[in-house]
Design a protein around this motif. Sequence first.
Motif, PDB file in Angstrom:
ATOM      1  N   GLY A  98      42.601  -6.332  36.363  1.00 55.02           N
ATOM      2  CA  GLY A  98      42.595  -7.540  34.664  1.00 55.02           C
ATOM      3  C   GLY A  98      41.898  -8.363  36.101  1.00 55.02           C
ATOM      4  N   GLN A  99      42.073  -7.776  37.654  1.00 53.73           N
ATOM      5  CA  GLN A  99      41.207  -9.068  38.169  1.00 53.73           C
ATOM      6  C   GLN A  99      40.980  -8.720  40.154  1.00 53.73           C
ATOM      7  OE1 GLN A  99      44.922 -12.491  38.794  1.00 53.73           O
ATOM      8  NE2 GLN A  99      45.911 -10.926  39.929  1.00 53.73           N
ATOM      9  N   PHE A 100      40.529 -10.145  40.559  1.00 48.65           N
ATOM     10  CA  PHE A 100      40.174  -9.399  41.851  1.00 48.65           C
ATOM     11  C   PHE A 100      40.839  -9.601  43.493  1.00 48.65           C
ATOM     12  CE2 PHE A 100      35.624  -9.473  39.534  1.00 48.65           C
ATOM     13  CZ  PHE A 100      35.710  -8.435  39.916  1.00 48.65           C
ATOM     14  N   GLU A 101      41.178  -8.741  43.629  1.00 44.03           N
ATOM     15  CA  GLU A 101      42.037  -8.995  44.759  1.00 44.03           C
ATOM     16  C   GLU A 101      41.294  -8.568  46.104  1.00 44.03           C
ATOM     17  OE1 GLU A 101      46.387  -7.148  46.517  1.00 44.03           O
ATOM     18  OE2 GLU A 101      46.071  -7.114  44.257  1.00 44.03           O
ATOM     19  N   LYS A 102      41.399  -9.832  47.170  1.00 49.00           N
ATOM     20  CA  LYS A 102      40.837  -9.534  48.280  1.00 49.00           C
ATOM     21  C   LYS A 102      42.020  -8.412  48.791  1.00 49.00           C
ATOM     22  CE  LYS A 102      38.638 -12.334  51.982  1.00 49.00           C
ATOM     23  NZ  LYS A 102      39.085 -13.769  53.356  1.00 49.00           N
ATOM     24  N   ILE A 103      41.059  -7.775  49.714  1.00 45.62           N
ATOM     25  CA  ILE A 103      41.358  -6.272  50.832  1.00 45.62           C
ATOM     26  C   ILE A 103      41.554  -6.238  51.803  1.00 45.62           C
ATOM     27  CG2 ILE A 103      41.770  -5.067  48.471  1.00 45.62           C
ATOM     28  CD1 ILE A 103      39.414  -3.747  49.620  1.00 45.62           C
ATOM     29  N   GLY A 104      40.370  -7.129  52.545  1.00 45.27           N
ATOM     30  CA  GLY A 104      39.728  -7.682  53.576  1.00 45.27           C
ATOM     31  C   GLY A 104      38.493  -7.602  53.862  1.00 45.27           C
ATOM     32  N   SER A 105      37.989  -7.908  55.112  1.00 52.10           N
ATOM     33  CA  SER A 105      36.633  -8.556  55.309  1.00 52.10           C
ATOM     34  C   SER A 105      35.489  -7.509  56.367  1.00 52.10           C
ATOM     35  CB  SER A 105      36.840  -9.886  56.503  1.00 52.10           C
ATOM     36  OG  SER A 105      35.597 -10.363  57.179  1.00 52.10           O
ATOM     37  N   THR A 106      34.610  -8.015  56.693  1.00 46.87           N
ATOM     38  CA  THR A 106      33.543  -6.953  57.942  1.00 46.87           C
ATOM     39  C   THR A 106      33.636  -7.462  58.595  1.00 46.87           C
ATOM     40  OG1 THR A 106      31.315  -8.516  56.686  1.00 46.87           O
ATOM     41  CG2 THR A 106      32.195  -6.660  55.718  1.00 46.87           C
ATOM     42  N   ALA A 107      34.475  -9.146  58.829  1.00 44.66           N
ATOM     43  CA  ALA A 107      34.223  -9.486  60.378  1.00 44.66           C
ATOM     44  C   ALA A 107      34.787  -8.507  61.222  1.00 44.66           C
ATOM     45  CB  ALA A 107      35.269 -11.636  59.669  1.00 44.66           C
ATOM     46  N   VAL A 108      34.311  -9.449  62.383  1.00 43.99           N
ATOM     47  CA  VAL A 108      35.031  -8.367  63.942  1.00 43.99           C
ATOM     48  C   VAL A 108      35.157  -9.211  64.558  1.00 43.99           C
ATOM     49  CG1 VAL A 108      34.575  -6.538  65.533  1.00 43.99           C
ATOM     50  CG2 VAL A 108      33.636  -6.067  63.214  1.00 43.99           C
ATOM     51  N   SER A 109      36.083  -9.218  65.030  1.00 37.72           N
ATOM     52  CA  SER A 109      36.879 -10.412  66.443  1.00 37.72           C
ATOM     53  C   SER A 109      37.041  -9.551  67.920  1.00 37.72           C
ATOM     54  CB  SER A 109      38.232 -10.733  66.288  1.00 37.72           C
ATOM     55  OG  SER A 109      37.994 -11.953  67.093  1.00 37.72           O
ATOM     56  N   LEU A 110      36.216 -10.007  69.113  1.00 43.52           N
ATOM     57  CA  LEU A 110      36.311  -9.000  69.964  1.00 43.52           C
ATOM     58  C   LEU A 110      37.030  -9.989  70.475  1.00 43.52           C
ATOM     59  CD1 LEU A 110      32.588  -7.929  70.247  1.00 43.52           C
ATOM     60  CD2 LEU A 110      34.328  -6.505  69.516  1.00 43.52           C
ATOM     61  N   ASP A 111      37.714 -10.788  70.675  1.00 43.68           N
ATOM     62  CA  ASP A 111      38.534 -11.575  71.418  1.00 43.68           C
ATOM     63  C   ASP A 111      39.725 -10.511  72.571  1.00 43.68           C
ATOM     64  OD1 ASP A 111      37.747 -13.480  71.176  1.00 43.68           O
ATOM     65  OD2 ASP A 111      38.453 -14.107  69.169  1.00 43.68           O
ATOM     66  N   GLY A 112      40.114 -10.219  73.040  1.00 43.00           N
ATOM     67  CA  GLY A 112      41.115  -9.464  73.929  1.00 43.00           C
ATOM     68  C   GLY A 112      40.642  -8.258  74.378  1.00 43.00           C
ATOM     69  N   TYR A 113      39.199  -8.087  74.399  1.00 45.91           N
ATOM     70  CA  TYR A 113      38.529  -7.161  75.445  1.00 45.91           C
ATOM     71  C   TYR A 113      37.806  -7.397  76.440  1.00 45.91           C
ATOM     72  CZ  TYR A 113      38.284  -4.216  70.509  1.00 45.91           C
ATOM     73  OH  TYR A 113      39.101  -3.724  69.707  1.00 45.91           O
ATOM     74  N   ALA A 114      37.656  -6.157  76.777  1.00 50.08           N
ATOM     75  CA  ALA A 114      37.007  -6.895  78.330  1.00 50.08           C
ATOM     76  C   ALA A 114      35.146  -6.703  77.926  1.00 50.08           C
ATOM     77  CB  ALA A 114      37.323  -5.789  79.693  1.00 50.08           C
ATOM     78  N   THR A 115      35.163  -7.863  78.777  1.00 54.20           N
ATOM     79  CA  THR A 115      33.532  -8.457  79.225  1.00 54.20           C
ATOM     80  C   THR A 115      32.740  -7.347  80.147  1.00 54.20           C
ATOM     81  OG1 THR A 115      33.380 -10.445  80.524  1.00 54.20           O
ATOM     82  CG2 THR A 115      34.224 -10.457  77.835  1.00 54.20           C
ATOM     83  N   GLU A 116      31.419  -7.727  79.807  1.00 50.47           N
ATOM     84  CA  GLU A 116      30.164  -6.963  80.303  1.00 50.47           C
ATOM     85  C   GLU A 116      30.636  -7.638  82.223  1.00 50.47           C
ATOM     86  OE1 GLU A 116      26.303  -5.922  81.077  1.00 50.47           O
ATOM     87  OE2 GLU A 116      26.755  -6.858  79.343  1.00 50.47           O
ATOM     88  N   SER A 117      30.966  -8.514  81.795  1.00 53.04           N
ATOM     89  CA  SER A 117      31.248  -9.648  83.896  1.00 53.04           C
ATOM     90  C   SER A 117      32.323  -9.479  84.084  1.00 53.04           C
ATOM     91  CB  SER A 117      30.770 -11.198  83.173  1.00 53.04           C
ATOM     92  OG  SER A 117      32.131 -11.498  82.756  1.00 53.04           O
ATOM     93  N   PHE A 118      33.331  -8.877  83.082  1.00 58.65           N
ATOM     94  CA  PHE A 118      34.990  -8.562  83.850  1.00 58.65           C
ATOM     95  C   PHE A 118      34.166  -7.073  84.156  1.00 58.65           C
ATOM     96  CE2 PHE A 118      39.123  -6.407  82.992  1.00 58.65           C
ATOM     97  CZ  PHE A 118      39.535  -7.458  83.789  1.00 58.65           C
ATOM     98  N   VAL A 119      34.071  -6.303  83.526  1.00 56.03           N
ATOM     99  CA  VAL A 119      34.296  -5.114  83.565  1.00 56.03           C
ATOM    100  C   VAL A 119      33.520  -4.764  84.631  1.00 56.03           C
ATOM    101  CG1 VAL A 119      33.725  -2.560  83.363  1.00 56.03           C
ATOM    102  CG2 VAL A 119      34.681  -4.006  81.998  1.00 56.03           C
TER     103      VAL A 119
END
Length: 86
Positions: free
Chosen positions: A48-69
Amino acid sequence: ASKGGALTLQLADSLQAIENPSTEVIYLIPAADSKESNVKDEYIYVNGQFEKIGSTAVSLDGYATESFVTGITDTKADKSTTYTKT
């Protein structure tokens, strides 16, 4: 109704704009706290109520950048400097 228990997705401007919510739908609502216009919060309707289960936001923190590679591959060993056992 969905077939085989599968959920469907539905876009809505707000939770208040949803008439007759279904337990077989994941509702995608614009995220109020996002700097990106295409980020949505994901809700289901349960007990009988809405419950938030997630988000479509994507975080790329911690991934290698193009300049690093590029930096590490520019300094990698090539055949002229690699020892090969003969």
